[in-house]
Write a protein that holds these residues in place. Sequence first.
Motif, PDB file in Angstrom:
ATOM      1  N   GLY A   1       0.825  -1.198   0.000  1.00 32.76           N
ATOM      2  CA  GLY A   1       0.000   0.000   0.000  1.00 32.76           C
ATOM      3  C   GLY A   1       0.862   1.252   0.000  1.00 32.76           C
ATOM      4  N   PRO A   2       0.255   2.388  -0.346  1.00 31.34           N
ATOM      5  CA  PRO A   2       1.027   3.633  -0.399  1.00 31.34           C
ATOM      6  C   PRO A   2       1.610   4.026   0.951  1.00 31.34           C
ATOM      7  CG  PRO A   2      -1.328   4.068  -0.672  1.00 31.34           C
ATOM      8  CD  PRO A   2      -1.147   2.586  -0.722  1.00 31.34           C
ATOM      9  N   GLU A   3       0.900   3.682   2.029  1.00 34.70           N
ATOM     10  CA  GLU A   3       1.419   4.006   3.361  1.00 34.70           C
ATOM     11  C   GLU A   3       2.701   3.237   3.660  1.00 34.70           C
ATOM     12  OE1 GLU A   3      -1.627   2.804   2.763  1.00 34.70           O
ATOM     13  OE2 GLU A   3      -3.023   4.388   3.287  1.00 34.70           O
ATOM     14  N   VAL A   4       2.764   1.995   3.179  1.00 32.45           N
ATOM     15  CA  VAL A   4       3.963   1.182   3.393  1.00 32.45           C
ATOM     16  C   VAL A   4       5.130   1.755   2.597  1.00 32.45           C
ATOM     17  CG1 VAL A   4       4.964  -1.124   3.190  1.00 32.45           C
ATOM     18  CG2 VAL A   4       2.577  -0.867   3.885  1.00 32.45           C
ATOM     19  N   LEU A   5       4.864   2.170   1.349  1.00 32.84           N
ATOM     20  CA  LEU A   5       5.918   2.807   0.547  1.00 32.84           C
ATOM     21  C   LEU A   5       6.411   4.072   1.249  1.00 32.84           C
ATOM     22  CD1 LEU A   5       7.653   3.030  -1.980  1.00 32.84           C
ATOM     23  CD2 LEU A   5       5.720   4.170  -3.102  1.00 32.84           C
ATOM     24  N   ALA A   6       5.497   4.856   1.797  1.00 31.40           N
ATOM     25  CA  ALA A   6       5.891   6.072   2.518  1.00 31.40           C
ATOM     26  C   ALA A   6       6.729   5.730   3.750  1.00 31.40           C
ATOM     27  CB  ALA A   6       4.648   6.864   2.926  1.00 31.40           C
ATOM     28  N   SER A   7       6.378   4.633   4.428  1.00 33.11           N
ATOM     29  CA  SER A   7       7.151   4.240   5.610  1.00 33.11           C
ATOM     30  C   SER A   7       8.566   3.831   5.225  1.00 33.11           C
ATOM     31  CB  SER A   7       6.454   3.123   6.381  1.00 33.11           C
ATOM     32  OG  SER A   7       6.563   1.889   5.713  1.00 33.11           O
ATOM     33  N   CYS A   8       8.705   3.160   4.082  1.00 29.11           N
ATOM     34  CA  CYS A   8      10.050   2.778   3.621  1.00 29.11           C
ATOM     35  C   CYS A   8      10.889   4.022   3.355  1.00 29.11           C
ATOM     36  CB  CYS A   8       9.945   1.937   2.346  1.00 29.11           C
ATOM     37  SG  CYS A   8       9.225   0.302   2.595  1.00 29.11           S
ATOM     38  N   SER A   9      10.300   5.002   2.695  1.00 28.60           N
ATOM     39  CA  SER A   9      11.004   6.244   2.394  1.00 28.60           C
ATOM     40  C   SER A   9      11.338   7.008   3.667  1.00 28.60           C
ATOM     41  CB  SER A   9      10.131   7.098   1.462  1.00 28.60           C
ATOM     42  OG  SER A   9      10.746   8.319   1.170  1.00 28.60           O
ATOM     43  N   SER A  10      10.377   7.097   4.572  1.00 27.84           N
ATOM     44  CA  SER A  10      10.595   7.835   5.819  1.00 27.84           C
ATOM     45  C   SER A  10      11.640   7.169   6.697  1.00 27.84           C
ATOM     46  CB  SER A  10       9.279   7.943   6.596  1.00 27.84           C
ATOM     47  OG  SER A  10       8.333   8.664   5.847  1.00 27.84           O
ATOM     48  N   SER A  11      11.642   5.841   6.699  1.00 27.38           N
ATOM     49  CA  SER A  11      12.631   5.112   7.484  1.00 27.38           C
ATOM     50  C   SER A  11      14.044   5.387   6.995  1.00 27.38           C
ATOM     51  CB  SER A  11      12.333   3.620   7.420  1.00 27.38           C
ATOM     52  OG  SER A  11      13.383   2.890   7.996  1.00 27.38           O
ATOM     53  N   LEU A  12      14.206   5.386   5.684  1.00 30.03           N
ATOM     54  CA  LEU A  12      15.533   5.662   5.121  1.00 30.03           C
ATOM     55  C   LEU A  12      15.985   7.079   5.445  1.00 30.03           C
ATOM     56  CD1 LEU A  12      15.082   3.911   1.673  1.00 30.03           C
ATOM     57  CD2 LEU A  12      16.563   3.174   3.545  1.00 30.03           C
ATOM     58  N   LEU A  13      15.051   8.031   5.378  1.00 27.14           N
ATOM     59  CA  LEU A  13      15.380   9.416   5.705  1.00 27.14           C
ATOM     60  C   LEU A  13      15.800   9.530   7.175  1.00 27.14           C
ATOM     61  CD1 LEU A  13      15.444  12.461   5.045  1.00 27.14           C
ATOM     62  CD2 LEU A  13      13.005  12.516   5.617  1.00 27.14           C
ATOM     63  N   ALA A  14      15.036   8.917   8.069  1.00 29.35           N
ATOM     64  CA  ALA A  14      15.365   8.969   9.492  1.00 29.35           C
ATOM     65  C   ALA A  14      16.723   8.336   9.769  1.00 29.35           C
ATOM     66  CB  ALA A  14      14.273   8.267  10.303  1.00 29.35           C
ATOM     67  N   GLU A  15      16.975   7.212   9.109  1.00 30.30           N
ATOM     68  CA  GLU A  15      18.256   6.541   9.306  1.00 30.30           C
ATOM     69  C   GLU A  15      19.418   7.406   8.809  1.00 30.30           C
ATOM     70  OE1 GLU A  15      20.397   2.338   8.082  1.00 30.30           O
ATOM     71  OE2 GLU A  15      18.216   2.505   8.001  1.00 30.30           O
ATOM     72  N   ALA A  16      19.255   8.036   7.637  1.00 31.31           N
ATOM     73  CA  ALA A  16      20.315   8.877   7.083  1.00 31.31           C
ATOM     74  C   ALA A  16      20.602  10.081   7.978  1.00 31.31           C
ATOM     75  CB  ALA A  16      19.918   9.352   5.684  1.00 31.31           C
ATOM     76  N   LEU A  17      19.556  10.594   8.631  1.00 32.14           N
ATOM     77  CA  LEU A  17      19.722  11.764   9.497  1.00 32.14           C
ATOM     78  C   LEU A  17      20.051  11.405  10.932  1.00 32.14           C
ATOM     79  CD1 LEU A  17      16.669  13.822   8.211  1.00 32.14           C
ATOM     80  CD2 LEU A  17      19.085  14.255   7.733  1.00 32.14           C
TER      81      LEU A  17
ATOM     82  N   LEU B   1       9.064   8.667  13.642  1.00 34.17           N
ATOM     83  CA  LEU B   1       7.761   8.864  14.268  1.00 34.17           C
ATOM     84  C   LEU B   1       6.662   8.350  13.354  1.00 34.17           C
ATOM     85  CD1 LEU B   1       8.149  12.553  15.532  1.00 34.17           C
ATOM     86  CD2 LEU B   1       8.651  10.446  16.772  1.00 34.17           C
ATOM     87  N   SER B   2       5.642   7.789  13.934  1.00 32.79           N
ATOM     88  CA  SER B   2       4.485   7.330  13.184  1.00 32.79           C
ATOM     89  C   SER B   2       3.258   7.450  14.076  1.00 32.79           C
ATOM     90  CB  SER B   2       4.668   5.869  12.730  1.00 32.79           C
ATOM     91  OG  SER B   2       3.569   5.457  11.940  1.00 32.79           O
ATOM     92  N   THR B   3       2.116   7.191  13.495  1.00 36.52           N
ATOM     93  CA  THR B   3       0.886   7.159  14.283  1.00 36.52           C
ATOM     94  C   THR B   3       0.550   5.712  14.591  1.00 36.52           C
ATOM     95  OG1 THR B   3      -0.516   6.995  12.335  1.00 36.52           O
ATOM     96  CG2 THR B   3       0.013   9.212  13.119  1.00 36.52           C
ATOM     97  N   GLY B   4      -0.296   5.508  15.571  1.00 31.47           N
ATOM     98  CA  GLY B   4      -0.731   4.155  15.894  1.00 31.47           C
ATOM     99  C   GLY B   4      -1.370   3.482  14.694  1.00 31.47           C
ATOM    100  N   ARG B   5      -2.144   4.248  13.919  1.00 31.08           N
ATOM    101  CA  ARG B   5      -2.821   3.702  12.752  1.00 31.08           C
ATOM    102  C   ARG B   5      -1.822   3.225  11.700  1.00 31.08           C
ATOM    103  NH1 ARG B   5      -6.928   7.505   9.558  1.00 31.08           N
ATOM    104  NH2 ARG B   5      -7.916   7.551  11.591  1.00 31.08           N
ATOM    105  N   GLY B   6      -0.664   3.871  11.631  1.00 28.61           N
ATOM    106  CA  GLY B   6       0.332   3.516  10.626  1.00 28.61           C
ATOM    107  C   GLY B   6       1.336   2.485  11.096  1.00 28.61           C
ATOM    108  N   ALA B   7       1.184   1.994  12.319  1.00 30.69           N
ATOM    109  CA  ALA B   7       2.181   1.090  12.890  1.00 30.69           C
ATOM    110  C   ALA B   7       2.332  -0.203  12.094  1.00 30.69           C
ATOM    111  CB  ALA B   7       1.849   0.778  14.343  1.00 30.69           C
TER     112      ALA B   7
END
Length: 113
Positions: A69-85, A90-96
């Motif tokens: 799903g698009p939320e999972v793709l966004a989580s992959c992108s956000s995870s990489l950004l957080a790791e690089a920085l 951070l996420s919401t309970g709904r997105g866990a």
Amino acid sequence: MASSVALAVSSAMRTCWDDECDAEHTQLSAGELRSFHEQGGFDLPVASVAETVTAGQSYAKCADHRLVGPEVLASCSSSLLAEALGAPLLSTGRGAYCYGPKSPVSGRTVHLV
């Protein structure tokens, strides 16, 4: 800070999550997100081609485990950004669910807000 993919996905998210709902929900979160971004102090970095490919590869690993799903793709992108920085993720309970045990993100600590 948020990945551009996460902001794009969030902008188009529906407000009702009932699969059997037949009401016409026209209110999207795009306006609220744009207002939040315009307040300042919020960075929206653009991913490089290499980072985009890496996020896609992470998403492919998620899809192998039917985590899609698009939320999972966004989580992959956000995870990489957080790791690089070296920043907290951070996420919401709904997105866990995006960060489930079969996700390549699963080794990171996700802070729920």
